[in-house]
Enzyme design. Structure first.
Site: not given
Ligand SMILES: Cc1ncc(COP(=O)(O)O)c(C=O)c1O
Length: 358
Positions: A102, A171, A195
Protein backbone atom coordinates in the site's frame (compact mmCIF):
# COMPACT_ATOMS: atom_id res chain seq x y z
CA UNK A 1 -30.43 -15.73 11.24
CA UNK A 2 -26.90 -17.06 10.72
CA UNK A 3 -24.08 -14.51 10.91
CA UNK A 4 -20.64 -15.91 10.13
CA UNK A 5 -17.31 -14.90 11.63
CA UNK A 6 -16.21 -12.46 8.96
CA UNK A 7 -12.41 -12.16 8.70
CA UNK A 8 -12.56 -10.14 5.47
CA UNK A 9 -9.87 -7.47 5.06
CA UNK A 10 -12.25 -4.88 3.66
CA UNK A 11 -15.10 -4.36 3.16
CA UNK A 12 -15.12 -5.92 6.59
CA UNK A 13 -17.35 -6.82 9.52
CA UNK A 14 -19.56 -4.05 10.86
CA UNK A 15 -20.91 -3.95 14.42
CA UNK A 16 -24.15 -5.95 14.54
CA UNK A 17 -25.73 -3.16 16.60
CA UNK A 18 -25.04 -0.72 13.78
CA UNK A 19 -26.58 -2.98 11.16
CA UNK A 20 -29.65 -3.46 13.33
CA UNK A 21 -30.02 0.28 13.87
CA UNK A 22 -29.69 0.91 10.13
CA UNK A 23 -32.25 -1.80 9.46
CA UNK A 24 -34.68 -0.25 11.94
CA UNK A 25 -34.36 3.15 10.30
CA UNK A 26 -34.09 1.97 6.72
CA UNK A 27 -37.64 2.52 5.46
CA UNK A 28 -38.57 5.56 7.51
CA UNK A 29 -35.66 7.62 8.79
CA UNK A 30 -36.71 9.47 11.96
CA UNK A 31 -40.29 10.07 10.79
CA UNK A 32 -39.27 11.60 7.47
CA UNK A 33 -41.26 8.93 5.62
CA UNK A 34 -38.26 7.95 3.54
CA UNK A 35 -34.89 6.31 4.02
CA UNK A 36 -31.79 8.39 4.66
CA UNK A 37 -30.69 7.41 1.14
CA UNK A 38 -33.76 9.14 -0.26
CA UNK A 39 -33.41 12.28 1.82
CA UNK A 40 -31.90 15.41 0.27
CA UNK A 41 -28.29 15.96 1.20
CA UNK A 42 -29.31 19.56 1.95
CA UNK A 43 -32.27 18.66 4.18
CA UNK A 44 -32.38 18.81 7.98
CA UNK A 45 -32.41 15.02 8.44
CA UNK A 46 -29.20 14.43 6.51
CA UNK A 47 -27.68 17.60 7.91
CA UNK A 48 -27.89 16.13 11.43
CA UNK A 49 -26.29 12.87 10.26
CA UNK A 50 -23.43 14.69 8.55
CA UNK A 51 -22.82 16.88 11.57
CA UNK A 52 -22.80 13.89 13.90
CA UNK A 53 -20.32 12.03 11.69
CA UNK A 54 -17.93 15.00 11.73
CA UNK A 55 -18.35 15.58 15.47
CA UNK A 56 -17.83 11.90 16.35
CA UNK A 57 -14.59 11.83 14.36
CA UNK A 58 -13.43 15.02 16.08
CA UNK A 59 -14.16 13.52 19.51
CA UNK A 60 -12.55 10.14 18.90
CA UNK A 61 -9.39 11.59 17.38
CA UNK A 62 -9.39 14.52 19.86
CA UNK A 63 -8.93 17.06 17.06
CA UNK A 64 -8.26 20.72 17.70
CA UNK A 65 -9.88 23.50 15.66
CA UNK A 66 -6.77 23.53 13.46
CA UNK A 67 -8.10 20.42 11.72
CA UNK A 68 -10.96 19.81 9.31
CA UNK A 69 -12.79 16.52 8.90
CA UNK A 70 -13.64 15.74 5.28
CA UNK A 71 -15.55 13.02 3.47
CA UNK A 72 -14.26 12.29 -0.01
CA UNK A 73 -15.18 9.66 -2.60
CA UNK A 74 -12.65 7.63 -4.59
CA UNK A 75 -11.43 5.59 -1.63
CA UNK A 76 -7.98 5.75 -0.09
CA UNK A 77 -6.64 5.21 -3.61
CA UNK A 78 -7.75 8.67 -4.71
CA UNK A 79 -5.93 10.07 -1.68
CA UNK A 80 -2.72 8.57 -3.08
CA UNK A 81 -3.16 11.19 -5.84
CA UNK A 82 -4.88 14.03 -3.97
CA UNK A 83 -2.16 14.27 -1.34
CA UNK A 84 0.64 15.11 -3.82
CA UNK A 85 -1.68 17.13 -6.06
CA UNK A 86 -2.46 19.40 -3.13
CA UNK A 87 0.72 19.34 -1.08
CA UNK A 88 3.66 18.67 -3.40
CA UNK A 89 4.53 21.91 -5.16
CA UNK A 90 6.97 22.37 -8.06
CA UNK A 91 10.59 22.09 -6.95
CA UNK A 92 9.64 20.35 -3.70
CA UNK A 93 10.36 16.80 -2.56
CA UNK A 94 8.04 14.50 -0.64
CA UNK A 95 9.47 11.74 1.56
CA UNK A 96 7.73 8.39 1.23
CA UNK A 97 8.35 5.44 3.51
CA UNK A 98 7.91 2.21 1.58
CA UNK A 99 6.78 -0.49 4.00
CA UNK A 100 4.73 -2.69 1.68
CA UNK A 101 2.20 -2.89 -1.13
CA UNK A 102 0.00 0.00 0.00
CA UNK A 103 2.83 2.40 0.81
CA UNK A 104 4.32 1.52 -2.56
CA UNK A 105 1.09 2.34 -4.38
CA UNK A 106 0.96 5.71 -2.64
CA UNK A 107 4.52 6.54 -3.60
CA UNK A 108 4.07 5.45 -7.22
CA UNK A 109 1.14 7.81 -7.54
CA UNK A 110 3.10 10.68 -5.99
CA UNK A 111 5.88 10.13 -8.54
CA UNK A 112 3.36 10.98 -11.26
CA UNK A 113 2.90 14.40 -9.68
CA UNK A 114 6.32 15.43 -8.38
CA UNK A 115 9.65 14.55 -6.84
CA UNK A 116 9.75 11.72 -4.34
CA UNK A 117 12.48 10.55 -2.00
CA UNK A 118 12.14 6.99 -0.70
CA UNK A 119 13.05 7.65 2.92
CA UNK A 120 13.25 3.94 3.80
CA UNK A 121 12.32 0.73 2.07
CA UNK A 122 11.34 -2.47 3.84
CA UNK A 123 8.57 -3.18 1.34
CA UNK A 124 9.94 -6.42 0.00
CA UNK A 125 11.51 -7.83 3.16
CA UNK A 126 10.36 -11.17 4.50
CA UNK A 127 9.56 -11.41 7.37
CA UNK A 128 7.77 -8.12 6.86
CA UNK A 129 8.33 -5.07 9.01
CA UNK A 130 8.08 -1.31 9.08
CA UNK A 131 11.35 0.64 9.23
CA UNK A 132 12.92 1.66 12.53
CA UNK A 133 12.92 5.38 13.21
CA UNK A 134 16.73 5.47 12.93
CA UNK A 135 16.56 4.08 9.39
CA UNK A 136 14.67 7.02 7.93
CA UNK A 137 16.59 9.32 5.63
CA UNK A 138 14.41 12.38 5.49
CA UNK A 139 14.85 15.36 3.16
CA UNK A 140 15.49 18.72 4.85
CA UNK A 141 12.61 21.01 3.90
CA UNK A 142 10.47 18.16 2.49
CA UNK A 143 6.89 19.04 1.51
CA UNK A 144 5.68 16.19 3.73
CA UNK A 145 6.53 12.69 4.94
CA UNK A 146 4.14 9.88 4.00
CA UNK A 147 3.70 6.57 5.79
CA UNK A 148 1.16 3.74 5.92
CA UNK A 149 0.26 3.11 9.55
CA UNK A 150 -0.81 -0.48 8.99
CA UNK A 151 0.12 -2.64 6.01
CA UNK A 152 -3.08 -4.58 5.43
CA UNK A 153 -1.48 -7.21 3.18
CA UNK A 154 1.85 -7.70 4.95
CA UNK A 155 0.40 -7.57 8.47
CA UNK A 156 2.84 -5.01 9.85
CA UNK A 157 2.01 -1.88 11.83
CA UNK A 158 3.83 1.20 13.10
CA UNK A 159 3.83 1.11 16.90
CA UNK A 160 5.49 4.52 17.31
CA UNK A 161 5.17 7.24 14.72
CA UNK A 162 8.18 9.36 13.79
CA UNK A 163 8.21 13.00 14.90
CA UNK A 164 9.03 14.82 11.69
CA UNK A 165 9.78 18.42 10.88
CA UNK A 166 7.78 18.25 7.64
CA UNK A 167 4.04 17.55 8.00
CA UNK A 168 3.42 13.85 8.56
CA UNK A 169 0.82 12.31 6.24
CA UNK A 170 -0.57 8.88 7.03
CA UNK A 171 -2.69 6.34 5.24
CA UNK A 172 -4.55 4.87 8.23
CA UNK A 173 -7.07 2.91 6.17
CA UNK A 174 -6.67 -0.32 8.10
CA UNK A 175 -6.15 0.83 11.67
CA UNK A 176 -7.82 4.20 12.12
CA UNK A 177 -9.64 4.45 15.47
CA UNK A 178 -8.30 1.08 16.59
CA UNK A 179 -5.81 2.64 19.04
CA UNK A 180 -5.04 6.00 20.58
CA UNK A 181 -2.49 8.27 18.92
CA UNK A 182 -1.64 11.94 18.96
CA UNK A 183 -3.39 13.43 15.91
CA UNK A 184 -1.62 16.76 16.41
CA UNK A 185 1.56 15.00 15.23
CA UNK A 186 0.02 14.71 11.74
CA UNK A 187 -0.60 17.16 8.94
CA UNK A 188 -3.03 14.88 7.14
CA UNK A 189 -4.60 11.50 7.82
CA UNK A 190 -6.75 9.55 5.39
CA UNK A 191 -8.59 6.26 5.50
CA UNK A 192 -10.94 4.36 3.25
CA UNK A 193 -13.96 3.68 5.46
CA UNK A 194 -14.55 0.03 4.65
CA UNK A 195 -12.42 -1.53 7.39
CA UNK A 196 -12.83 0.31 10.67
CA UNK A 197 -15.34 3.06 9.88
CA UNK A 198 -18.22 1.81 7.78
CA UNK A 199 -18.99 0.71 4.24
CA UNK A 200 -17.00 1.50 1.12
CA UNK A 201 -17.83 4.62 -0.85
CA UNK A 202 -16.31 7.21 1.42
CA UNK A 203 -12.82 8.06 2.61
CA UNK A 204 -12.19 10.05 5.75
CA UNK A 205 -9.64 12.85 5.47
CA UNK A 206 -8.40 14.80 8.47
CA UNK A 207 -6.32 17.78 7.40
CA UNK A 208 -4.57 20.59 9.20
CA UNK A 209 -6.31 23.54 7.59
CA UNK A 210 -3.22 25.58 6.76
CA UNK A 211 -1.94 22.79 4.49
CA UNK A 212 -4.89 23.14 2.13
CA UNK A 213 -3.68 26.62 1.14
CA UNK A 214 -0.67 25.12 -0.62
CA UNK A 215 -2.70 23.78 -3.52
CA UNK A 216 -1.64 24.88 -7.02
CA UNK A 217 -4.30 26.90 -8.88
CA UNK A 218 -4.58 24.29 -11.65
CA UNK A 219 -5.97 21.51 -9.43
CA UNK A 220 -9.63 20.84 -10.33
CA UNK A 221 -12.31 21.82 -7.82
CA UNK A 222 -13.28 18.28 -6.77
CA UNK A 223 -9.64 17.34 -6.17
CA UNK A 224 -8.84 20.28 -3.91
CA UNK A 225 -9.02 19.80 -0.15
CA UNK A 226 -9.98 23.48 0.11
CA UNK A 227 -13.29 22.80 -1.65
CA UNK A 228 -14.23 20.16 0.93
CA UNK A 229 -13.16 22.40 3.80
CA UNK A 230 -15.13 25.40 2.55
CA UNK A 231 -18.24 23.40 1.71
CA UNK A 232 -18.14 20.97 4.67
CA UNK A 233 -17.81 18.10 2.14
CA UNK A 234 -21.12 19.19 0.57
CA UNK A 235 -19.86 20.87 -2.60
CA UNK A 236 -21.55 18.07 -4.52
CA UNK A 237 -23.76 15.19 -3.39
CA UNK A 238 -21.74 13.19 -0.88
CA UNK A 239 -22.16 9.40 -0.38
CA UNK A 240 -24.91 9.99 2.17
CA UNK A 241 -25.60 6.37 3.09
CA UNK A 242 -21.90 5.61 3.67
CA UNK A 243 -21.56 8.70 5.85
CA UNK A 244 -24.72 7.72 7.74
CA UNK A 245 -23.23 4.31 8.57
CA UNK A 246 -19.95 5.99 9.49
CA UNK A 247 -21.92 8.18 11.91
CA UNK A 248 -23.44 5.05 13.49
CA UNK A 249 -20.09 3.24 13.67
CA UNK A 250 -18.35 6.20 15.29
CA UNK A 251 -21.30 6.55 17.71
CA UNK A 252 -20.72 2.88 18.60
CA UNK A 253 -16.99 3.55 19.12
CA UNK A 254 -17.80 6.43 21.47
CA UNK A 255 -20.30 4.30 23.37
CA UNK A 256 -17.75 1.53 24.02
CA UNK A 257 -14.92 4.01 24.47
CA UNK A 258 -11.86 4.18 22.20
CA UNK A 259 -9.56 3.06 25.05
CA UNK A 260 -11.68 -0.01 25.78
CA UNK A 261 -11.74 -0.87 22.09
CA UNK A 262 -7.97 -0.51 21.93
CA UNK A 263 -7.46 -2.87 24.88
CA UNK A 264 -9.88 -5.31 23.32
CA UNK A 265 -8.03 -5.14 19.99
CA UNK A 266 -4.68 -5.87 21.64
CA UNK A 267 -6.18 -8.81 23.56
CA UNK A 268 -7.84 -10.21 20.45
CA UNK A 269 -4.61 -10.09 18.46
CA UNK A 270 -2.55 -11.52 21.37
CA UNK A 271 -4.78 -14.59 21.49
CA UNK A 272 -3.96 -15.48 17.88
CA UNK A 273 -0.29 -14.49 18.16
CA UNK A 274 0.08 -16.75 21.18
CA UNK A 275 -0.80 -19.71 18.95
CA UNK A 276 1.74 -18.61 16.34
CA UNK A 277 4.40 -18.24 19.04
CA UNK A 278 3.62 -21.56 20.72
CA UNK A 279 5.01 -23.90 18.07
CA UNK A 280 6.47 -24.39 14.61
CA UNK A 281 3.30 -25.31 12.68
CA UNK A 282 2.08 -21.73 12.14
CA UNK A 283 4.66 -19.12 11.12
CA UNK A 284 3.84 -15.43 11.50
CA UNK A 285 4.99 -13.40 8.50
CA UNK A 286 5.76 -10.11 10.26
CA UNK A 287 8.51 -9.56 12.82
CA UNK A 288 7.27 -9.49 16.39
CA UNK A 289 7.95 -5.83 17.22
CA UNK A 290 5.71 -4.53 14.49
CA UNK A 291 3.10 -7.15 13.84
CA UNK A 292 -0.35 -5.79 13.28
CA UNK A 293 -3.23 -5.97 15.74
CA UNK A 294 -5.63 -5.66 12.80
CA UNK A 295 -4.39 -8.06 10.12
CA UNK A 296 -2.73 -11.21 11.41
CA UNK A 297 -0.78 -12.91 8.66
CA UNK A 298 0.76 -16.35 8.84
CA UNK A 299 1.80 -19.40 6.87
CA UNK A 300 1.30 -23.11 7.35
CA UNK A 301 3.88 -25.78 6.42
CA UNK A 302 2.52 -26.06 2.85
CA UNK A 303 0.17 -24.30 0.44
CA UNK A 304 -1.94 -27.45 0.32
CA UNK A 305 -2.43 -27.23 4.10
CA UNK A 306 -3.27 -23.52 3.79
CA UNK A 307 -5.96 -24.31 1.25
CA UNK A 308 -7.35 -27.02 3.49
CA UNK A 309 -7.25 -24.65 6.49
CA UNK A 310 -9.29 -22.02 4.65
CA UNK A 311 -11.78 -24.61 3.40
CA UNK A 312 -12.34 -26.27 6.78
CA UNK A 313 -12.56 -22.94 8.60
CA UNK A 314 -15.16 -21.80 6.09
CA UNK A 315 -17.24 -24.92 6.76
CA UNK A 316 -17.20 -23.96 10.44
CA UNK A 317 -18.50 -20.45 9.67
CA UNK A 318 -15.15 -18.61 9.59
CA UNK A 319 -14.96 -16.74 6.30
CA UNK A 320 -12.36 -14.59 4.58
CA UNK A 321 -9.20 -16.16 5.98
CA UNK A 322 -7.34 -16.52 2.69
CA UNK A 323 -4.30 -14.23 2.48
CA UNK A 324 -4.13 -11.49 -0.15
CA UNK A 325 -3.75 -12.97 -3.63
CA UNK A 326 -0.35 -11.29 -4.07
CA UNK A 327 1.24 -13.06 -1.08
CA UNK A 328 -0.86 -16.13 -0.29
CA UNK A 329 -0.92 -17.66 3.19
CA UNK A 330 -3.56 -16.88 5.79
CA UNK A 331 -4.80 -13.50 6.96
CA UNK A 332 -7.19 -12.94 9.84
CA UNK A 333 -8.48 -9.39 9.73
CA UNK A 334 -9.88 -8.50 13.12
CA UNK A 335 -10.85 -4.84 13.05
CA UNK A 336 -12.72 -2.99 15.81
CA UNK A 337 -16.06 -4.58 15.01
CA UNK A 338 -14.74 -8.14 14.90
CA UNK A 339 -16.05 -9.86 18.05
CA UNK A 340 -13.90 -11.63 20.65
CA UNK A 341 -16.02 -14.77 20.18
CA UNK A 342 -14.85 -14.95 16.56
CA UNK A 343 -11.23 -14.84 17.71
CA UNK A 344 -11.90 -17.58 20.26
CA UNK A 345 -13.50 -19.71 17.54
CA UNK A 346 -10.45 -19.23 15.30
CA UNK A 347 -8.02 -20.04 18.11
CA UNK A 348 -9.89 -23.26 18.92
CA UNK A 349 -9.95 -24.18 15.24
CA UNK A 350 -6.21 -23.48 14.85
CA UNK A 351 -5.37 -25.76 17.78
CA UNK A 352 -7.55 -28.52 16.44
CA UNK A 353 -6.21 -28.15 12.89
CA UNK A 354 -2.62 -28.30 14.10
CA UNK A 355 -3.26 -31.37 16.23
CA UNK A 356 -4.80 -33.16 13.23
CA UNK A 357 -2.23 -32.14 10.62
CA UNK A 358 1.10 -31.67 12.38
C1 LIG B 1 -3.64 0.52 3.79
C2 LIG B 1 -4.54 0.65 2.61
N1 LIG B 1 -4.47 1.75 1.85
C3 LIG B 1 -5.26 1.92 0.78
C4 LIG B 1 -6.18 0.97 0.40
C5 LIG B 1 -7.03 1.20 -0.82
O1 LIG B 1 -8.27 1.61 -0.39
P1 LIG B 1 -9.48 1.90 -1.39
O2 LIG B 1 -9.92 0.58 -1.91
O3 LIG B 1 -10.48 2.59 -0.51
O4 LIG B 1 -8.99 2.78 -2.47
C6 LIG B 1 -6.31 -0.19 1.17
C7 LIG B 1 -7.30 -1.22 0.79
O5 LIG B 1 -7.34 -2.31 1.26
C8 LIG B 1 -5.47 -0.35 2.29
O6 LIG B 1 -5.55 -1.46 3.05
Amino acid sequence: MARVHNFNAGPAALPLEVLEEAQKELIDFKGSGMSIMENSHRGKEYDAVHLEAVENVRKILKLSDDYSVLFVQGGASLQFAMVPMNLLGPGQTADYIDSGAWANKALKEAKLIGKVNVAANTGKEIPTRVPRLDELSLTPGAAYVHLTSNETIAGSQWKTFPRTEAPLVADMSSDIMSRPFDASQFGLIYAGAQKNLGPSGVALVVIRKDLAARVPATVPTMLKYGTYIEENSLYNTPPTFSIYILALVTRWILKIGPETLYRRNVEKAAKIYSILDAGQFYRGTAIKECRSDMNITFRLPSEALEEQFVKEASKQGMKGLKGHRSVGGIRASIYNAFPVEGVDALVAFMKEFEAKNN
